[in-house]
Design a protein around this motif. Sequence first.
Motif, mmCIF file in Angstrom:
data_model
loop_
_atom_site.group_PDB
_atom_site.id
_atom_site.type_symbol
_atom_site.label_atom_id
_atom_site.label_comp_id
_atom_site.label_asym_id
_atom_site.label_seq_id
_atom_site.Cartn_x
_atom_site.Cartn_y
_atom_site.Cartn_z
ATOM 1 N N LEU A 1 -22.010 -10.233 -12.821
ATOM 2 C CA LEU A 1 -21.262 -9.640 -13.783
ATOM 3 C C LEU A 1 -21.790 -8.920 -14.817
ATOM 4 O O LEU A 1 -23.014 -9.204 -15.255
ATOM 5 C CB LEU A 1 -20.331 -10.710 -14.623
ATOM 6 C CG LEU A 1 -19.595 -10.159 -15.887
ATOM 7 C CD1 LEU A 1 -18.535 -9.370 -15.477
ATOM 8 C CD2 LEU A 1 -19.089 -11.359 -16.673
ATOM 9 N N VAL A 2 -21.660 -7.469 -14.937
ATOM 10 C CA VAL A 2 -22.301 -6.480 -15.783
ATOM 11 C C VAL A 2 -21.296 -6.308 -16.893
ATOM 12 O O VAL A 2 -20.288 -5.756 -16.585
ATOM 13 C CB VAL A 2 -22.801 -5.429 -15.007
ATOM 14 C CG1 VAL A 2 -23.469 -4.344 -16.349
ATOM 15 C CG2 VAL A 2 -23.949 -5.776 -13.979
ATOM 16 N N ILE A 3 -21.567 -6.499 -18.234
ATOM 17 C CA ILE A 3 -20.728 -6.298 -19.160
ATOM 18 C C ILE A 3 -21.256 -4.873 -20.013
ATOM 19 O O ILE A 3 -22.359 -5.069 -20.610
ATOM 20 C CB ILE A 3 -20.658 -7.269 -20.250
ATOM 21 C CG1 ILE A 3 -20.454 -8.655 -19.626
ATOM 22 C CG2 ILE A 3 -19.655 -6.985 -21.468
ATOM 23 C CD1 ILE A 3 -20.349 -9.965 -20.360
ATOM 24 N N GLU B 1 -23.748 -20.595 -11.682
ATOM 25 C CA GLU B 1 -22.385 -20.385 -11.495
ATOM 26 C C GLU B 1 -21.637 -20.449 -12.811
ATOM 27 O O GLU B 1 -21.455 -21.454 -13.615
ATOM 28 C CB GLU B 1 -21.911 -21.740 -10.689
ATOM 29 C CG GLU B 1 -20.719 -21.290 -10.242
ATOM 30 C CD GLU B 1 -20.343 -22.074 -8.902
ATOM 31 O OE1 GLU B 1 -21.062 -22.303 -7.968
ATOM 32 O OE2 GLU B 1 -19.160 -22.757 -8.872
ATOM 33 N N PHE B 2 -21.286 -19.115 -13.084
ATOM 34 C CA PHE B 2 -20.607 -18.874 -14.156
ATOM 35 C C PHE B 2 -19.063 -18.833 -13.753
ATOM 36 O O PHE B 2 -18.853 -18.026 -12.852
ATOM 37 C CB PHE B 2 -21.164 -17.760 -15.152
ATOM 38 C CG PHE B 2 -22.299 -17.981 -15.825
ATOM 39 C CD1 PHE B 2 -22.652 -18.680 -17.087
ATOM 40 C CD2 PHE B 2 -23.623 -17.438 -15.137
ATOM 41 C CE1 PHE B 2 -23.958 -18.817 -17.523
ATOM 42 C CE2 PHE B 2 -24.800 -17.632 -15.452
ATOM 43 C CZ PHE B 2 -25.001 -18.515 -16.764
ATOM 44 N N LYS B 3 -18.040 -19.045 -14.595
ATOM 45 C CA LYS B 3 -16.846 -18.499 -14.513
ATOM 46 C C LYS B 3 -16.357 -17.760 -15.668
ATOM 47 O O LYS B 3 -16.371 -18.059 -16.865
ATOM 48 C CB LYS B 3 -15.636 -19.753 -14.576
ATOM 49 C CG LYS B 3 -15.763 -20.360 -12.900
ATOM 50 C CD LYS B 3 -14.733 -21.409 -12.824
ATOM 51 C CE LYS B 3 -15.022 -22.377 -11.627
ATOM 52 N NZ LYS B 3 -15.315 -21.492 -10.568
ATOM 53 N N SER C 1 -7.877 -12.201 -15.149
ATOM 54 C CA SER C 1 -8.100 -12.924 -13.909
ATOM 55 C C SER C 1 -9.546 -13.699 -14.099
ATOM 56 O O SER C 1 -10.318 -13.183 -14.950
ATOM 57 C CB SER C 1 -8.540 -11.754 -12.874
ATOM 58 O OG SER C 1 -9.557 -11.130 -13.250
ATOM 59 N N GLU C 2 -9.664 -14.650 -13.173
ATOM 60 C CA GLU C 2 -11.088 -15.411 -13.619
ATOM 61 C C GLU C 2 -11.781 -15.187 -12.263
ATOM 62 O O GLU C 2 -11.454 -15.238 -11.061
ATOM 63 C CB GLU C 2 -10.737 -16.927 -13.605
ATOM 64 C CG GLU C 2 -12.015 -17.667 -14.081
ATOM 65 C CD GLU C 2 -11.637 -19.252 -14.346
ATOM 66 O OE1 GLU C 2 -11.658 -19.450 -15.563
ATOM 67 O OE2 GLU C 2 -11.552 -20.067 -13.435
ATOM 68 N N GLU C 3 -13.030 -15.065 -12.331
ATOM 69 C CA GLU C 3 -14.245 -14.935 -11.203
ATOM 70 C C GLU C 3 -15.351 -15.511 -11.423
ATOM 71 O O GLU C 3 -15.519 -15.861 -12.862
ATOM 72 C CB GLU C 3 -14.447 -13.065 -11.045
ATOM 73 C CG GLU C 3 -13.307 -12.406 -10.633
ATOM 74 C CD GLU C 3 -14.040 -11.036 -10.502
ATOM 75 O OE1 GLU C 3 -14.791 -10.821 -9.845
ATOM 76 O OE2 GLU C 3 -13.332 -9.743 -11.073
ATOM 77 N N THR C 4 -16.094 -15.894 -10.412
ATOM 78 C CA THR C 4 -17.170 -16.769 -10.290
ATOM 79 C C THR C 4 -18.448 -15.700 -10.372
ATOM 80 O O THR C 4 -18.432 -14.923 -9.359
ATOM 81 C CB THR C 4 -17.367 -17.920 -9.408
ATOM 82 O OG1 THR C 4 -16.176 -18.569 -9.480
ATOM 83 C CG2 THR C 4 -18.460 -18.595 -9.371
#
Lengths: 349, 349
Positions: free
Chosen positions: A5-7, A89-91, A101-104
């Motif tokens: 994930l890139v914010i 492992e982040f959600k 939406s939720e992603e891992t």
Amino acid sequence: MKTVLVIGGGVTGLKAASELAGMGYNVSLVEKEDYLGGQVVKHKYYKLAPDLRPAGDVIDPVIKAVESNSNIKVHKHSRVVSVSGSAPEFKAKIKNSKGESEETFGAIVVATGFEHFDPIVKQEYGYGRFKDVVTNSEVEEMLNPNGPTKGELKRPSDGKVPKKIAIFQCVGSRDKQVGNPYCCRVGCVVSTKQAIEIKEKYPDSEVYVYYMDMRMFGRGWEELYGKAMEDYEVIFTRGRGAEVTLKNQQLSLRAEETIMDRPIQHSVDMIILAAGIAAGDGTIEAAKVLGIKQNDYGFLAPKDDFLSPNESSKAGIYIAGADKGPLDIENCIVEGAAVAAKVASNLKN
Amino acid sequence: MKTVLVIGGGVTGLKAASELAGMGYNVSLVEKEDYLGGQVVKHKYYKLAPDLRPAGDVIDPVIKAVESNSNIKVHKHSRVVSVSGSAPEFKAKIKNSKGESEETFGAIVVATGFEHFDPIVKQEYGYGRFKDVVTNSEVEEMLNPNGPTKGELKRPSDGKVPKKIAIFQCVGSRDKQVGNPYCCRVGCVVSTKQAIEIKEKYPDSEVYVYYMDMRMFGRGWEELYGKAMEDYEVIFTRGRGAEVTLKNQQLSLRAEETIMDRPIQHSVDMIILAAGIAAGDGTIEAAKVLGIKQNDYGFLAPKDDFLSPNESSKAGIYIAGADKGPLDIENCIVEGAAVAAKVASNLKN
């Protein structure tokens, strides 16, 4: 392979995303605005220092590398509203106008960039009170042919081209009173570049830069400074802007000459404030959502300034670019690549 | 997986090697000296700006990460004498006192660092003629308890601790006459750090810094500058060192105050020259052997300053750190990681 994930979709986040995708990772890039490119696009940067190269030559391919890569999923106009779990492992919950939406993810890169210091805080400079006191970002937009004035420098008060222009350096930088003792790193070079652009377009104009130290330390910056003085006759005066007044529609400035303590008084048509660099809302929000450490000024703090410059205080969460402190575009791009390497080597082990 | 050749065992090369190994690549690291750590080790850096953190806290783990990694083969006291082939298959001849070997590499990273400007060129400063005119690197060695003076600042002429010390900034930097118009980026912060270290150790000493602009732009640098003035009473004077003379065993300096053109005359016991940053022999040699482009000052030129900052003019050959231009240690470490990402994403595709 894990997804990262890139914010943040400014230069740093874009570069991090494309390097990670290049190494085979899937990437979700979350950007709060409805466009990519960060401040460069927001303020319609037209030409970049020191080469006066069109900003589009740089930002367009950086955006395209992300948009054309099928391993990168771009979420515009979206925010990461909560994160649970821990490395690797982040959600994460990603929210936009359509819902949540939720992603891992295996790792999270924070590249939320900066915001400019709001010069309204420095009341003595008259920003917000006097129309012809403007910021360097506003000038950047004006100098762009696709900007609000179609490339012309115009006084907001009457739409006329100003003849005498003063630039104040360090507005909200090197200033303990406003809580920002640090240097903004880019004010000197941006002002020098803008001074040249103004003199190039309006050779009869007079441009005065008031500075404390000219910090022209980057690639080609010193040479640009020499060019501004020798080829364009920009007048650089050592002194800090102290006050701006308006009397009978005439702007006047006072600056403090720092060597002899001699006050400078000067009538001008426009004053440009080189507004400093502060931690943006996106950075403060990310720190809160992710529970990672900030420094005294709100920027994100590396786990170790020397040894782990792109790791946050939490394992599996990485930081890069101007959310760590002021940084120019060239170095933000390097930071984007550096954080990608760190994510990749940590995920591998 | 392919093997990567890294040329140079300073911080940048070390970091590049360990990140590449972390991503699963085999690395051969070639270093011309018989030790790793580059300038930090060569000049026995003792404490690092801005935190006055022991240099060993930084360089030791960076070296250890390489030496303890079985995917990295270290060739000390070795040189790359010839390279043939092209990306992604180069053949390089590595030579040391025992002979020559040839290996095949998928990519080459050049991290050959910098060398200090030799102040003997600035004859007017008396370096090489007057014993008590020393460089900031020599002071770095003296301040180290494991250095030649066991941590004491001593005048080379008589072994006594100097009472009045002047530091000249920009020696061989911002100086068109010697062909180095650019800023060295680190002189201001290193001098400020050394001034504090001297005042800390010898509270009765007087330390005078002569500068053109104090370029304290890095993390914590401005705060260090404030500390030097307020807590340690270091005296910073705007003026460029012009000449050093010796009369009856008394050193005397002349500096040019740049605002009022008022000459400064001053008797001191020791003069420290903040020697600039130049492209080193290793960099010039690498450019020749590899056939990659240099800039006007001999540093290695990126393929594109913004878009490909870590790629050389030749495909498959990468550049990073202070061989591209002056850079501080913190940013060299970031560059080492960034180049690793670029190598990895290119080798993957």
